[in-house]
Write a protein that holds these residues in place. Structure first.
Motif, PDB file in Angstrom:
ATOM      1  N   LEU A  77       0.842  -1.193   0.000  1.00  0.00           N
ATOM      2  CA  LEU A  77       0.000   0.000   0.000  1.00  0.00           C
ATOM      3  C   LEU A  77       0.878   1.243   0.000  1.00  0.00           C
ATOM      4  CD1 LEU A  77      -2.953   1.181   0.495  1.00  0.00           C
ATOM      5  CD2 LEU A  77      -2.392   1.090   2.925  1.00  0.00           C
ATOM      6  N   THR A  78       0.352   2.333  -0.563  1.00  0.00           N
ATOM      7  CA  THR A  78       0.941   3.664  -0.369  1.00  0.00           C
ATOM      8  C   THR A  78      -0.141   4.585   0.194  1.00  0.00           C
ATOM      9  OG1 THR A  78       0.428   4.379  -2.625  1.00  0.00           O
ATOM     10  CG2 THR A  78       2.614   3.397  -2.244  1.00  0.00           C
ATOM     11  N   ILE A  79       0.287   5.760   0.623  1.00  0.00           N
ATOM     12  CA  ILE A  79      -0.625   6.723   1.246  1.00  0.00           C
ATOM     13  C   ILE A  79      -0.283   8.127   0.749  1.00  0.00           C
ATOM     14  CG2 ILE A  79       0.741   7.278   3.305  1.00  0.00           C
ATOM     15  CD1 ILE A  79      -2.983   6.363   3.308  1.00  0.00           C
ATOM     16  N   ASN A  80      -1.233   9.025   0.811  1.00  0.00           N
ATOM     17  CA  ASN A  80      -0.994  10.434   0.468  1.00  0.00           C
ATOM     18  C   ASN A  80      -0.378  10.626  -0.917  1.00  0.00           C
ATOM     19  OD1 ASN A  80      -2.098  11.909   2.633  1.00  0.00           O
ATOM     20  ND2 ASN A  80      -0.326  11.466   3.930  1.00  0.00           N
ATOM     21  N   GLY A  81      -0.921   9.896  -1.902  1.00  0.00           N
ATOM     22  CA  GLY A  81      -0.488  10.087  -3.276  1.00  0.00           C
ATOM     23  C   GLY A  81       0.843   9.462  -3.602  1.00  0.00           C
ATOM     24  N   GLY A  82       1.155   8.335  -2.985  1.00  0.00           N
ATOM     25  CA  GLY A  82       2.370   7.599  -3.336  1.00  0.00           C
ATOM     26  C   GLY A  82       3.416   7.491  -2.248  1.00  0.00           C
ATOM     27  N   ILE A  83       3.149   8.005  -1.069  1.00  0.00           N
ATOM     28  CA  ILE A  83       4.117   7.916   0.029  1.00  0.00           C
ATOM     29  C   ILE A  83       4.142   6.472   0.557  1.00  0.00           C
ATOM     30  CG2 ILE A  83       4.740   8.748   2.326  1.00  0.00           C
ATOM     31  CD1 ILE A  83       5.017  10.811   0.060  1.00  0.00           C
ATOM     32  N   PRO A  84       5.320   5.831   0.615  1.00  0.00           N
ATOM     33  CA  PRO A  84       5.384   4.436   1.044  1.00  0.00           C
ATOM     34  C   PRO A  84       5.507   4.244   2.546  1.00  0.00           C
ATOM     35  CG  PRO A  84       7.533   5.118   0.271  1.00  0.00           C
ATOM     36  CD  PRO A  84       6.612   6.307   0.086  1.00  0.00           C
ATOM     37  N   PHE A  85       5.785   5.329   3.288  1.00  0.00           N
ATOM     38  CA  PHE A  85       5.966   5.231   4.738  1.00  0.00           C
ATOM     39  C   PHE A  85       4.595   5.379   5.402  1.00  0.00           C
ATOM     40  CE2 PHE A  85       9.825   7.001   2.829  1.00  0.00           C
ATOM     41  CZ  PHE A  85      10.670   5.926   3.067  1.00  0.00           C
ATOM     42  N   LEU A  86       3.922   4.264   5.549  1.00  0.00           N
ATOM     43  CA  LEU A  86       2.484   4.251   5.803  1.00  0.00           C
ATOM     44  C   LEU A  86       2.067   4.885   7.111  1.00  0.00           C
ATOM     45  CD1 LEU A  86       1.695   0.651   4.512  1.00  0.00           C
ATOM     46  CD2 LEU A  86       1.615   2.816   3.270  1.00  0.00           C
ATOM     47  N   SER A  87       2.848   4.671   8.173  1.00  0.00           N
ATOM     48  CA  SER A  87       2.404   5.152   9.481  1.00  0.00           C
ATOM     49  C   SER A  87       2.330   6.667   9.553  1.00  0.00           C
ATOM     50  CB  SER A  87       3.329   4.622  10.587  1.00  0.00           C
ATOM     51  OG  SER A  87       4.629   5.157  10.454  1.00  0.00           O
ATOM     52  N   SER A  88       2.989   7.360   8.624  1.00  0.00           N
ATOM     53  CA  SER A  88       2.949   8.828   8.634  1.00  0.00           C
ATOM     54  C   SER A  88       1.579   9.374   8.241  1.00  0.00           C
ATOM     55  CB  SER A  88       4.008   9.398   7.687  1.00  0.00           C
ATOM     56  OG  SER A  88       3.681   9.102   6.325  1.00  0.00           O
ATOM     57  N   GLY A  89       0.794   8.571   7.522  1.00  0.00           N
ATOM     58  CA  GLY A  89      -0.445   9.114   6.981  1.00  0.00           C
ATOM     59  C   GLY A  89      -1.700   8.340   7.298  1.00  0.00           C
ATOM     60  N   ILE A  90      -1.627   7.404   8.254  1.00  0.00           N
ATOM     61  CA  ILE A  90      -2.793   6.583   8.590  1.00  0.00           C
ATOM     62  C   ILE A  90      -2.981   6.510  10.097  1.00  0.00           C
ATOM     63  CG2 ILE A  90      -3.887   4.311   8.410  1.00  0.00           C
ATOM     64  CD1 ILE A  90      -2.146   3.743   5.986  1.00  0.00           C
ATOM     65  N   VAL A  91      -4.217   6.693  10.556  1.00  0.00           N
ATOM     66  CA  VAL A  91      -4.627   6.389  11.930  1.00  0.00           C
ATOM     67  C   VAL A  91      -5.816   5.450  11.801  1.00  0.00           C
ATOM     68  CG1 VAL A  91      -5.457   7.276  14.126  1.00  0.00           C
ATOM     69  CG2 VAL A  91      -3.858   8.643  12.755  1.00  0.00           C
ATOM     70  N   ALA A  92      -5.696   4.230  12.330  1.00  0.00           N
ATOM     71  CA  ALA A  92      -6.722   3.230  12.055  1.00  0.00           C
ATOM     72  C   ALA A  92      -7.030   2.373  13.271  1.00  0.00           C
ATOM     73  CB  ALA A  92      -6.268   2.331  10.899  1.00  0.00           C
ATOM     74  N   ASN A  93      -8.258   1.925  13.325  1.00  0.00           N
ATOM     75  CA  ASN A  93      -8.644   0.845  14.234  1.00  0.00           C
ATOM     76  C   ASN A  93      -9.640  -0.036  13.490  1.00  0.00           C
ATOM     77  OD1 ASN A  93     -11.107   2.194  14.425  1.00  0.00           O
ATOM     78  ND2 ASN A  93     -10.723   2.999  16.468  1.00  0.00           N
ATOM     79  N   THR A  94     -10.336  -0.919  14.195  1.00  0.00           N
ATOM     80  CA  THR A  94     -11.229  -1.839  13.502  1.00  0.00           C
ATOM     81  C   THR A  94     -12.556  -1.190  13.107  1.00  0.00           C
ATOM     82  OG1 THR A  94     -12.023  -2.680  15.632  1.00  0.00           O
ATOM     83  CG2 THR A  94     -10.249  -3.901  14.563  1.00  0.00           C
ATOM     84  N   ARG A  95     -12.790   0.047  13.534  1.00  0.00           N
ATOM     85  CA  ARG A  95     -14.040   0.723  13.217  1.00  0.00           C
ATOM     86  C   ARG A  95     -13.924   1.689  12.038  1.00  0.00           C
ATOM     87  NH1 ARG A  95     -13.608   1.166  18.916  1.00  0.00           N
ATOM     88  NH2 ARG A  95     -14.939  -0.343  19.982  1.00  0.00           N
ATOM     89  N   ALA A  96     -12.747   2.288  11.878  1.00  0.00           N
ATOM     90  CA  ALA A  96     -12.571   3.282  10.823  1.00  0.00           C
ATOM     91  C   ALA A  96     -11.092   3.472  10.522  1.00  0.00           C
ATOM     92  CB  ALA A  96     -13.190   4.619  11.239  1.00  0.00           C
ATOM     93  N   VAL A  97     -10.846   4.116   9.384  1.00  0.00           N
ATOM     94  CA  VAL A  97      -9.493   4.476   8.976  1.00  0.00           C
ATOM     95  C   VAL A  97      -9.501   5.959   8.628  1.00  0.00           C
ATOM     96  CG1 VAL A  97      -7.625   4.064   7.342  1.00  0.00           C
ATOM     97  CG2 VAL A  97      -9.074   2.159   8.063  1.00  0.00           C
TER      98      VAL A  97
END
Length: 230
Positions: free
Chosen positions: A190-210
């Motif tokens: 996966l990538t985030i924020n238009g191609g950023i590969p460092f995922l934890s910088s752009g995702i806050v997630a739990n089992t209810r939402a992302v």
């Protein structure tokens, strides 16, 4: 923007924090609580709490608001860097009702070096072996040591919930399989924020939402909905 999977009831929200799409640098969440910096706007706090369906806890670690890189958290506990202050440790214990401890390491950005859910943890080979025992004691899960895509910053490369795990796009097929087996969830690149590969910088997630950074593209949102199915 919201994408709702009507069958699985997983919601994905695009958001900014401090006018930045790098929301994972400032916020950490599990299925119960969300750690958010002191002084964070009340309206944004309420909105994020509503999205993730958690209680907010305003906190600092080592006097900073960089809660993502400074913490590792699942539903059992929180690991902090050795430079976390004693009053911060006690505060988090009291307000999250989780096990909280400083790691026995010379490294400080522990959130960049460990990824965890309630089934397992991926631990950087950089960390001292005493950390494996702390992962078991505080997070309540076994530790698997590995690199991801040639990088040792496992916490930056993987974002996992109890539903799924996103992995750095340069991870090999064997590494993705190892992450899936260790965390006992489906895992995909996966990538985030238009191609950023460092995922934890752009995702806050739990089992209810992302919640993801505002620059996350349509194809990335589709991949997120597939990976983090509830």
């Amino acid at each position: 923007m919201t994408i709702a999977n009507t069958l699985l009831q997983l919601a994905i929200y695009r958001y900014t924090v401090y006018k930045s799409p790098n929301i994972g640098i400032f916020i950490r969440a599990n299925d119960k609580v969300m750690l958010i910096p002191h002084g964070f706007a009340e309206t944004k706090t309420e909105k994020l709490s509503e999205y993730l369906q958690v209680e907010e806890v305003h906190a600092s670690v080592a006097g900073t608001r960089l809660l993502g890189p400074m913490t590792v958290m699942n539903n059992n506990g929180i690991l902090l860097p050795p430079i976390a202050e004693e009053d911060e440790v006690q505060f988090l214990r009291e307000h999250t009702h989780l096990k909280v401890e400083r790691i026995k390491s010379k490294f400080t950005a522990v959130g960049n070096l460990i990824a965890a859910n309630d089934n397992g943890a991926i631990v950087s080979p950089l960390l001292e072996h005493e950390v494996d025992e702390q992962v078991r004691d505080i997070l309540g899960v076994p530790a698997t040591r590995m690199e991801v895509g040639g990088f040792v910053q496992c916490g930056s490369m993987i974002v996992a919930t109890n539903a799924g795990a996103g992995v750095h796009p340069k991870a090999t097929e064997d590494e993705v399989k190892a992450v899936s087996e260790a965390m006992q969830v489906p895992a995909e690149p996966l990538t985030i924020n238009g191609g950023i590969p460092f995922l934890s910088s752009g995702i806050v997630a739990n089992t209810r939402a992302v919640v993801v950074g505002s620059l996350t593209s349509g194809p990335e949102l589709i991949m997120l909905s597939r990976i983090f199915q509830a």
